[in-house]
Design a protein around this motif. Structure first.
Motif, PDB file in Angstrom:
ATOM      1  N   GLU A 217      58.910  55.863  93.409  1.00 23.57           N
ATOM      2  CA  GLU A 217      58.795  55.431  92.019  1.00 23.57           C
ATOM      3  C   GLU A 217      58.183  54.047  91.928  1.00 23.57           C
ATOM      4  N   ALA A 218      58.582  53.151  92.825  1.00 22.22           N
ATOM      5  CA  ALA A 218      58.009  51.804  92.827  1.00 22.22           C
ATOM      6  C   ALA A 218      56.520  51.853  93.132  1.00 22.22           C
ATOM      7  N   ASP A 219      56.127  52.720  94.081  1.00 24.54           N
ATOM      8  CA  ASP A 219      54.706  52.856  94.416  1.00 24.54           C
ATOM      9  C   ASP A 219      53.930  53.425  93.230  1.00 24.54           C
ATOM     10  N   LYS A 220      54.512  54.397  92.547  1.00 23.39           N
ATOM     11  CA  LYS A 220      53.852  54.972  91.371  1.00 23.39           C
ATOM     12  C   LYS A 220      53.633  53.915  90.290  1.00 23.39           C
ATOM     13  N   ARG A 221      54.666  53.121  90.028  1.00 21.39           N
ATOM     14  CA  ARG A 221      54.529  52.082  89.012  1.00 21.39           C
ATOM     15  C   ARG A 221      53.493  51.047  89.417  1.00 21.39           C
ATOM     16  N   GLN A 222      53.498  50.733  90.705  1.00 23.91           N
ATOM     17  CA  GLN A 222      52.540  49.749  91.192  1.00 23.91           C
ATOM     18  C   GLN A 222      51.120  50.262  91.055  1.00 23.91           C
ATOM     19  N   ARG A 223      50.920  51.545  91.422  1.00 24.37           N
ATOM     20  CA  ARG A 223      49.551  52.094  91.306  1.00 24.37           C
ATOM     21  C   ARG A 223      49.131  52.206  89.845  1.00 24.37           C
ATOM     22  N   ALA A 224      50.067  52.576  88.955  1.00 24.66           N
ATOM     23  CA  ALA A 224      49.725  52.682  87.521  1.00 24.66           C
ATOM     24  C   ALA A 224      49.373  51.321  86.932  1.00 24.66           C
ATOM     25  N   GLN A 225      50.168  50.309  87.313  1.00 20.77           N
ATOM     26  CA  GLN A 225      49.877  48.967  86.811  1.00 20.77           C
ATOM     27  C   GLN A 225      48.540  48.462  87.349  1.00 20.77           C
ATOM     28  N   LYS A 226      48.280  48.752  88.619  1.00 23.38           N
ATOM     29  CA  LYS A 226      47.019  48.306  89.208  1.00 23.38           C
ATOM     30  C   LYS A 226      45.840  49.001  88.552  1.00 23.38           C
ATOM     31  N   ALA A 227      45.969  50.299  88.257  1.00 22.15           N
ATOM     32  CA  ALA A 227      44.892  51.049  87.612  1.00 22.15           C
ATOM     33  C   ALA A 227      44.661  50.546  86.185  1.00 22.15           C
ATOM     34  N   ALA A 228      45.744  50.263  85.479  1.00 22.87           N
ATOM     35  CA  ALA A 228      45.602  49.749  84.111  1.00 22.87           C
ATOM     36  C   ALA A 228      44.948  48.377  84.103  1.00 22.87           C
ATOM     37  N   GLN A 229      45.304  47.560  85.079  1.00 20.23           N
ATOM     38  CA  GLN A 229      44.705  46.225  85.162  1.00 20.23           C
ATOM     39  C   GLN A 229      43.221  46.308  85.464  1.00 20.23           C
ATOM     40  N   GLU A 230      42.840  47.160  86.385  1.00 20.62           N
ATOM     41  CA  GLU A 230      41.415  47.307  86.716  1.00 20.62           C
ATOM     42  C   GLU A 230      40.630  47.852  85.524  1.00 20.62           C
ATOM     43  N   LYS A 231      41.224  48.787  84.797  1.00 22.93           N
ATOM     44  CA  LYS A 231      40.546  49.341  83.620  1.00 22.93           C
ATOM     45  C   LYS A 231      40.362  48.285  82.533  1.00 22.93           C
ATOM     46  N   ALA A 232      41.388  47.433  82.343  1.00 24.58           N
ATOM     47  CA  ALA A 232      41.272  46.366  81.336  1.00 24.58           C
ATOM     48  C   ALA A 232      40.205  45.362  81.726  1.00 24.58           C
ATOM     49  N   LEU A 233      40.119  45.085  83.016  1.00 29.34           N
ATOM     50  CA  LEU A 233      39.089  44.147  83.476  1.00 29.34           C
ATOM     51  C   LEU A 233      37.693  44.732  83.275  1.00 29.34           C
ATOM     52  N   ARG A 234      37.566  46.052  83.514  1.00 26.90           N
ATOM     53  CA  ARG A 234      36.254  46.670  83.304  1.00 26.90           C
ATOM     54  C   ARG A 234      35.892  46.688  81.813  1.00 26.90           C
ATOM     55  N   ASP A 235      36.854  46.886  80.976  1.00 26.34           N
ATOM     56  CA  ASP A 235      36.583  46.964  79.531  1.00 26.34           C
ATOM     57  C   ASP A 235      36.546  45.592  78.882  1.00 26.34           C
ATOM     58  N   GLY A 236      36.876  44.562  79.627  1.00 24.16           N
ATOM     59  CA  GLY A 236      36.884  43.215  79.088  1.00 24.16           C
ATOM     60  C   GLY A 236      38.067  42.943  78.221  1.00 24.16           C
ATOM     61  N   ALA A 237      39.066  43.751  78.288  1.00 23.90           N
ATOM     62  CA  ALA A 237      40.264  43.554  77.475  1.00 23.90           C
ATOM     63  C   ALA A 237      41.275  42.720  78.238  1.00 23.90           C
ATOM     64  N   ALA A 238      42.289  42.289  77.510  1.00 28.56           N
ATOM     65  CA  ALA A 238      43.329  41.487  78.150  1.00 28.56           C
ATOM     66  C   ALA A 238      44.141  42.369  79.089  1.00 28.56           C
ATOM     67  N   PRO A 239      44.652  41.792  80.162  1.00 24.14           N
ATOM     68  CA  PRO A 239      45.485  42.580  81.097  1.00 24.14           C
ATOM     69  C   PRO A 239      46.701  43.111  80.393  1.00 24.14           C
ATOM     70  N   PRO A 240      47.111  44.303  80.696  1.00 25.33           N
ATOM     71  CA  PRO A 240      48.308  44.888  80.070  1.00 25.33           C
ATOM     72  C   PRO A 240      49.548  44.088  80.429  1.00 25.33           C
ATOM     73  N   THR A 241      50.515  44.124  79.546  1.00 28.24           N
ATOM     74  CA  THR A 241      51.781  43.424  79.762  1.00 28.24           C
ATOM     75  C   THR A 241      52.896  44.443  79.906  1.00 28.24           C
ATOM     76  N   ASP A 242      53.990  43.973  80.537  1.00 26.22           N
ATOM     77  CA  ASP A 242      55.136  44.879  80.710  1.00 26.22           C
ATOM     78  C   ASP A 242      56.028  44.818  79.496  1.00 26.22           C
ATOM     79  N   ALA A 243      57.158  45.415  79.541  1.00 25.72           N
ATOM     80  CA  ALA A 243      58.051  45.504  78.387  1.00 25.72           C
ATOM     81  C   ALA A 243      58.529  44.138  77.940  1.00 25.72           C
ATOM     82  N   ALA A 244      58.578  43.159  78.860  1.00 32.15           N
ATOM     83  CA  ALA A 244      59.043  41.816  78.511  1.00 32.15           C
ATOM     84  C   ALA A 244      57.932  40.985  77.896  1.00 32.15           C
ATOM     85  N   GLY A 245      56.693  41.502  77.834  1.00 30.42           N
ATOM     86  CA  GLY A 245      55.573  40.804  77.240  1.00 30.42           C
ATOM     87  C   GLY A 245      54.780  39.955  78.187  1.00 30.42           C
ATOM     88  N   SER A 246      55.148  39.890  79.434  1.00 27.64           N
ATOM     89  CA  SER A 246      54.427  39.116  80.442  1.00 27.64           C
ATOM     90  C   SER A 246      53.318  39.942  81.030  1.00 27.64           C
TER      91      SER A 246
END
Length: 342
Positions: A217-246
């Motif tokens: 589960e930790a690996d899945k979350r890590q890969r999902a967060q990494k994929a979302a971050q790379e996609k945001a960087l490609r789209d020029g959007a801000a990096p995604p934040t977690d539930a705490a807003g960070s």
């Protein structure tokens, strides 16, 4: 078979047989038997003292009187005539020795001395009373009485032996029962011990499975967060934040503790890339990966400690040469793991 063996086989006392043969000068079976029957109730004199006393006090050869039979002559030859050398003033020959205290009559001094030693009597006198030999009927009656006594003695001995054998059998059975009970107790304890070991093994497996699922589960979350971050960087959007807003971290933080740190031992299954039966072993969790390589090299000739590599399929991980000095606990292989050796 000698006369001595025949008399012993008839149930006579061996000491009395020796006395009879000695007293009759070994003249045959019948004289010895007659002597035993006649002196059955008389005490057995000591052979050494009797012989010494006889040899010192009596001549070796004593003439046989006209009225003497063979038995009396033999007794005279061994013990001497009780009063042959001593006659009273009236010229009457003493034919026996009488105990003044109990009235028993003895043929010779040897028997009288033996009686004195056993009874403590010390008052004896010469007697003209002659001990008459037993008749044939009396001899037969004596023989029957002796045989009855021997049979009673043997029956009593057999009963005592049977009683002792029964007691020994009870002791043996009790000991066997106690040994069986001890063996059964040990067997039950071993069964309980095996059941407890299996229970602990199942608990360890559950904990290991839970740790693996948490890691997945930790690996899945890590890969999902990494994929979302790379996609945001490609789209020029801000990096995604977690539930705490960070902002989501680029990589998952290192765990504060390695899963399975509390396990002292690690169960390993090593599969060979070349095929064959998998190897299984249990090593302390502080053992290094190099010790695992040495174990595998010791089990098969196709693996070399310096060139072997290990791979973990789930989760997918390749161990390098630098990992050989790290412990199984630090590598996250506790409490159990499956490795592929190539």
């Amino acid at each position: 078979m000698s006369d001595k063996d025949v008399l012993n086989s008839m149930g006579f006392d061996p000491a009395r047989v020796e006395w009879a043969l000695r007293a009759t000068n070994n003249k045959g079976l019948q004289p010895a038997m007659d002597f035993i029957l006649e002196h059955n109730d008389d005490p057995i004199p000591d052979a050494t003292s009797g012989a010494a006393e006889t040899s010192s006090a009596q001549p070796q050869s004593v003439p046989m009187d006209e009225d003497d039979d063979e038995e009396t002559a033999a007794l005279r030859a061994v013990y001497g005539s009780p009063g042959a050398a001593d006659q009273d003033d009236s010229g009457v020959e003493a034919r026996s020795i009488k105990c003044s205290e109990c009235g028993k009559i003895f043929k010779n001094t040897a028997l009288a001395n033996f009686h004195a030693e056993k009874s403590g009597h010390d008052q004896f006198e010469e007697s003209t009373e002659e001990i008459k030999p037993l008749t044939e009927e009396e001899k037969q009656q004596k023989l029957l009485e002796l045989r009855e006594k021997m049979n009673e003695k043997r029956a009593k001995k057999a009963a005592e032996d049977a009683k002792e054998a029964k007691a020994n059998e009870l002791i043996r059975r009790k000991a066997g029962k106690e040994a069986s009970q001890i063996k059964e107790d040990l067997k039950n304890k071993q069964i309980l011990k095996d059941l407890e070991a299996k229970r602990r093994e199942k608990e360890d497996d559950k904990k290991a499975l839970a740790a693996i699922k948490a890691q997945i589960e930790a690996d899945k979350r890590q890969r999902a967060q990494k994929a979302a971050q790379e996609k945001a960087l490609r789209d020029g959007a801000a990096p995604p934040t977690d539930a705490a807003g960070s902002s989501a971290p680029s990589a998952a933080p290192a765990p504060t503790s390695v899963p399975g740190r509390e396990f002292k031992d690690t169960r390993l299954q090593i599969r060979l890339a070349s095929g064959g039966q998998p190897l299984t072993t249990t090593l302390p969790s502080d053992s290094t990966l190099r010790e695992v390589a040495e174990f595998v090299a010791g089990q098969t000739l196709t693996v070399d400690v310096d060139t072997v590599t290990f791979t973990q399929q789930f989760p997918r991980k390749q161990f390098s040469a630098s990992d050989f000095s790290r412990s199984l606990r630090d590598l996250g292989l506790t409490p159990s793991a499956v490795l592929i050796a190539s």
